[in-house]
Design an enzyme around this catalytic site. Structure first.
Site, PDB file in Angstrom:
ATOM      1  N   HIS A   1       0.995 -11.560   1.877  1.00 42.55           N
ATOM      2  CA  HIS A   1      -0.149 -10.882   1.236  1.00 42.55           C
ATOM      3  C   HIS A   1      -0.856 -11.753   0.203  1.00 42.55           C
ATOM      4  O   HIS A   1      -2.076 -11.765   0.117  1.00 42.55           O
ATOM      5  CB  HIS A   1       0.363  -9.592   0.579  1.00 42.55           C
ATOM      6  CG  HIS A   1      -0.658  -8.508   0.452  1.00 42.55           C
ATOM      7  ND1 HIS A   1      -0.339  -7.179   0.542  1.00 42.55           N
ATOM      8  CD2 HIS A   1      -1.987  -8.539   0.237  1.00 42.55           C
ATOM      9  CE1 HIS A   1      -1.432  -6.445   0.391  1.00 42.55           C
ATOM     10  NE2 HIS A   1      -2.450  -7.243   0.204  1.00 42.55           N
TER      11      HIS A   1
ATOM     12  N   TYR B   1       0.826  -1.222   0.000  1.00 47.81           N
ATOM     13  CA  TYR B   1       0.000   0.000   0.000  1.00 47.81           C
ATOM     14  C   TYR B   1       0.858   1.269   0.000  1.00 47.81           C
ATOM     15  O   TYR B   1       0.353   2.360  -0.249  1.00 47.81           O
ATOM     16  CB  TYR B   1      -0.934   0.042   1.222  1.00 47.81           C
ATOM     17  CG  TYR B   1      -1.846  -1.148   1.388  1.00 47.81           C
ATOM     18  CD1 TYR B   1      -2.186  -1.966   0.308  1.00 47.81           C
ATOM     19  CD2 TYR B   1      -2.379  -1.470   2.631  1.00 47.81           C
ATOM     20  CE1 TYR B   1      -3.014  -3.061   0.480  1.00 47.81           C
ATOM     21  CE2 TYR B   1      -3.213  -2.556   2.805  1.00 47.81           C
ATOM     22  CZ  TYR B   1      -3.521  -3.361   1.721  1.00 47.81           C
ATOM     23  OH  TYR B   1      -4.337  -4.445   1.908  1.00 47.81           O
TER      24      TYR B   1
HETATM   25  N1  LIG Z   1      -5.348  -8.700   1.900  1.00 48.52           N
HETATM   26  C1  LIG Z   1      -5.773  -8.168   0.780  1.00 48.52           C
HETATM   27  O1  LIG Z   1      -5.476  -8.668  -0.307  1.00 48.52           O
HETATM   28  C2  LIG Z   1      -6.643  -6.938   0.814  1.00 48.52           C
HETATM   29  C3  LIG Z   1      -7.331  -6.555  -0.341  1.00 48.52           C
HETATM   30  C4  LIG Z   1      -8.150  -5.437  -0.264  1.00 48.52           C
HETATM   31  C5  LIG Z   1      -8.269  -4.697   0.916  1.00 48.52           C
HETATM   32  N2  LIG Z   1      -7.571  -5.074   2.025  1.00 48.52           N
HETATM   33  C6  LIG Z   1      -7.665  -4.306   3.299  1.00 48.52           C
HETATM   34  O2  LIG Z   1      -9.033  -4.061   3.601  1.00 48.52           O
HETATM   35  C7  LIG Z   1      -9.224  -2.653   3.810  1.00 48.52           C
HETATM   36  C8  LIG Z   1     -10.639  -2.288   3.548  1.00 48.52           C
HETATM   37  O3  LIG Z   1     -11.004  -2.583   2.204  1.00 48.52           O
HETATM   38  P1  LIG Z   1     -12.251  -1.871   1.539  1.00 48.52           P
HETATM   39  O4  LIG Z   1     -11.954  -0.449   1.380  1.00 48.52           O
HETATM   40  O5  LIG Z   1     -12.696  -2.610   0.370  1.00 48.52           O
HETATM   41  O6  LIG Z   1     -13.315  -2.030   2.761  1.00 48.52           O
HETATM   42  P2  LIG Z   1     -14.876  -1.858   2.842  1.00 48.52           P
HETATM   43  O7  LIG Z   1     -15.178  -1.748   4.294  1.00 48.52           O
HETATM   44  O8  LIG Z   1     -15.581  -2.910   2.082  1.00 48.52           O
HETATM   45  O9  LIG Z   1     -15.192  -0.505   2.121  1.00 48.52           O
HETATM   46  C9  LIG Z   1     -14.876   0.755   2.637  1.00 48.52           C
HETATM   47  C10 LIG Z   1     -15.989   1.680   2.218  1.00 48.52           C
HETATM   48  O10 LIG Z   1     -17.082   1.446   3.073  1.00 48.52           O
HETATM   49  C11 LIG Z   1     -17.688   2.649   3.415  1.00 48.52           C
HETATM   50  N3  LIG Z   1     -18.128   2.584   4.804  1.00 48.52           N
HETATM   51  C12 LIG Z   1     -17.414   2.291   5.903  1.00 48.52           C
HETATM   52  N4  LIG Z   1     -18.182   2.302   6.993  1.00 48.52           N
HETATM   53  C13 LIG Z   1     -19.416   2.634   6.562  1.00 48.52           C
HETATM   54  C14 LIG Z   1     -20.646   2.831   7.212  1.00 48.52           C
HETATM   55  N5  LIG Z   1     -20.760   2.674   8.530  1.00 48.52           N
HETATM   56  N6  LIG Z   1     -21.731   3.161   6.443  1.00 48.52           N
HETATM   57  C15 LIG Z   1     -21.616   3.307   5.129  1.00 48.52           C
HETATM   58  N7  LIG Z   1     -20.470   3.146   4.462  1.00 48.52           N
HETATM   59  C16 LIG Z   1     -19.390   2.816   5.170  1.00 48.52           C
HETATM   60  C17 LIG Z   1     -16.662   3.721   3.226  1.00 48.52           C
HETATM   61  O11 LIG Z   1     -17.281   4.785   2.582  1.00 48.52           O
HETATM   62  P3  LIG Z   1     -17.371   6.221   3.296  1.00 48.52           P
HETATM   63  O12 LIG Z   1     -16.003   6.809   3.170  1.00 48.52           O
HETATM   64  O13 LIG Z   1     -18.417   6.909   2.530  1.00 48.52           O
HETATM   65  O14 LIG Z   1     -17.744   5.980   4.733  1.00 48.52           O
HETATM   66  C18 LIG Z   1     -15.583   3.114   2.330  1.00 48.52           C
HETATM   67  O15 LIG Z   1     -15.615   3.674   1.035  1.00 48.52           O
HETATM   68  C19 LIG Z   1      -8.157  -2.013   2.937  1.00 48.52           C
HETATM   69  O16 LIG Z   1      -7.894  -0.682   3.286  1.00 48.52           O
HETATM   70  C20 LIG Z   1      -6.993  -2.947   3.209  1.00 48.52           C
HETATM   71  O17 LIG Z   1      -6.396  -2.623   4.453  1.00 48.52           O
HETATM   72  C21 LIG Z   1      -6.769  -6.194   1.984  1.00 48.52           C
END
Ligand SMILES: NC(=O)c1ccc[n+]([C@@H]2O[C@H](COP(=O)([O-])OP(=O)(O)OC[C@H]3O[C@@H](n4cnc5c(N)ncnc54)[C@H](OP(=O)(O)O)[C@@H]3O)[C@@H](O)[C@H]2O)c1
Ligand SMILES: *[C@@H]1O[C@H](CO)[C@@H](O)[C@H](O)[C@H]1NC(C)=O
Ligand SMILES: *[C@@H]1O[C@H](CO)[C@@H](O)[C@H](O)[C@H]1NC(C)=O
Ligand SMILES: *[C@@H]1O[C@H](CO)[C@@H](O)[C@H](O)[C@H]1NC(C)=O
Ligand SMILES: *[C@@H]1O[C@H](CO)[C@@H](O)[C@H](O)[C@H]1NC(C)=O
Length: 301
Positions: free
Chosen positions: A124, A66
């Site tokens: 990862h 990241y």
């Molecule tokens: N290991 C891997 O291969 C891998 C791959 C992908 C991701 N990850 C990890 O997972 C993390 C999260 O991934 P993701 O961004 O896809 O997570 P996610 O939780 O599915 O999505 C985040 C989105 O959810 C919204 N959100 C959060 N809380 C909310 C709520 N209470 N109500 C409404 N909307 C809400 C946010 O929008 P708003 O800003 O509008 O609140 C944000 O845009 C990454 O940052 C990373 O650390 C790991």
């Protein structure tokens, strides 16, 4: 002075986030905050992580890939929260081998984070080439995966890492580690949300963490289906419990024993995401939510 979280607890702002033991003596808080740049709209990673810590979050998910480990480190420092109160996960890119693992953690990760240990380090991806994602390299790179694991074990023995795990592994790749080292990875971090969850993997005996826990920005990378937080079925159920649909989805995950990772710049969303432990979805509603997965994904069930 009391830590900010204790204050927040005292005035009832947040309910205590429970922890789960992922390795002997290693307690991990049941919800994490991501630091992948693409997860955010409207703030920097440093601002997002700082807000999470200020509002009582204690588990942060990072990765070498990241390129935000320095931002995470700066947020931790700015928060004033004692290091030992924080649970910090990071990831090395893939099966890079023992020597590269040592080199990366000791000369890049720890200095960038400004820390002398990491709570959890994950491999990862099981495959070196991301276009092979998720599991398409299959049994290939077996030796590299094991050599990398050995490198992580050595860093753990040296006190640089408290627990070690994997990410995006299938059950067979997890089994390789168990066979070779007689050790179960502390976690397997995989994509997991209402429209995409692999019950076989869930029951395979290794603790899962959910990325794209709300089918957020990163869900689209694998072109899997998603269920919107405004889906009427989800909203109706949320209304019945007097919570948001995001809280329902995160609660569904935690009740399945899965530890969600989310991300947001919105203060109200942070407070909601941390406040999912004082209601319980009924067994019937859990089953209903399990079955929301689109039919093309049914092989998952
Ligand atoms: N290991 C891997 O291969 C891998 C791959 C992908 C991701 N990850 C990890 O997972 C993390 C999260 O991934 P993701 O961004 O896809 O997570 P996610 O939780 O599915 O999505 C985040 C989105 O959810 C919204 N959100 C959060 N809380 C909310 C709520 N209470 N109500 C409404 N909307 C809400 C946010 O929008 P708003 O800003 O509008 O609140 C944000 O845009 C990454 O940052 C990373 O650390 C790991
Ligand atoms: C959970 O507790 C918070 C305060 O800590 C409160 O605002 C919220 O309404 C409670 N939710 C439920 C479903 O009881
Ligand atoms: C993500 O990275 C881009 C390009 O480096 C940068 O412009 C943007 O501010 C970053 N966003 C966050 C949330 O840090
Ligand atoms: C790893 O480092 C050791 C010395 O610490 C060296 O003997 C070995 O050749 C190195 N292996 C690789 C694959 O670079
Ligand atoms: C679910 O995980 C199991 C175990 O790794 C695997 O055999 C199966 O192919 C996975 N299902 C899907 C649809 O990927």
């Amino acid at each position: 002075m009391l830590p900010i979280r204790s204050l927040a607890l005292l005035i009832g702002l947040v309910d205590a986030v429970p922890t789960v033991e992922i390795a002997p003596g290693v307690q991990m808080p049941m919800i994490a905050f991501g630091s992948y740049n693409g997860s955010y709209r409207g703030c920097t990673v440093e601002e997002g992580v700082l807000q999470w810590l200020k509002l009582g979050g204690r588990h942060v998910d990072a990765a070498h890939m990241y390129e935000t480990e320095a931002d995470v480190g700066a947020a931790v420092k700015a928060s004033g929260v004692p290091r030992e109160e924080i649970f910090l996960t990071t990831k090395i890119p893939g099966p890079i081998g023992r020597n590269a693992t040592h080199q990366m953690i000791l000369t890049e990760t720890l200095p960038k984070l400004g820390m002398d240990y990491v709570d959890l380090v994950l491999i990862h991806y099981p495959c070196a080439d991301l276009k092979d994602f998720p599991n398409k390299c299959g049994a290939a790179q077996h030796a590299e995966r094991l050599d990398t694991w050995r490198g992580l074990q050595e860093l753990r023995s040296a006190g640089k890492i408290r627990a070690i795990g994997v990410s995006n592994y299938n059950a067979e790749q997890v089994e390789e580690v168990i066979q070779e080292f007689k050790e179960v990875p502390a976690v397997n971090q995989v994509q997991f949300h209402l429209a995409y969850h692999n019950e076989t993997l869930l029951k395979s005996g290794v603790r899962l963490e959910a990325w794209a826990s709300l089918a957020g920005p990163t869900a689209s990378y694998q072109q899997v289906p998603s269920i919107s937080l405004t889906d009427p079925r989800l909203m109706a159920l949320a209304q019945r419990y007097g919570v948001s649909s995001a809280q329902v989805e995160l609660r569904w995950e935690t009740q399945k024993g899965v530890v969600p990772i989310t991300a947001t710049c919105t203060k109200a969303h942070v407070l909601g995401d941390l406040d999912i432990f004082n209601f319980t979805l009924s067994a019937q509603d859990m089953e209903y939510l399990d079955r929301l997965m689109p039919t093309e994904m049914e092989e998952y069930a």
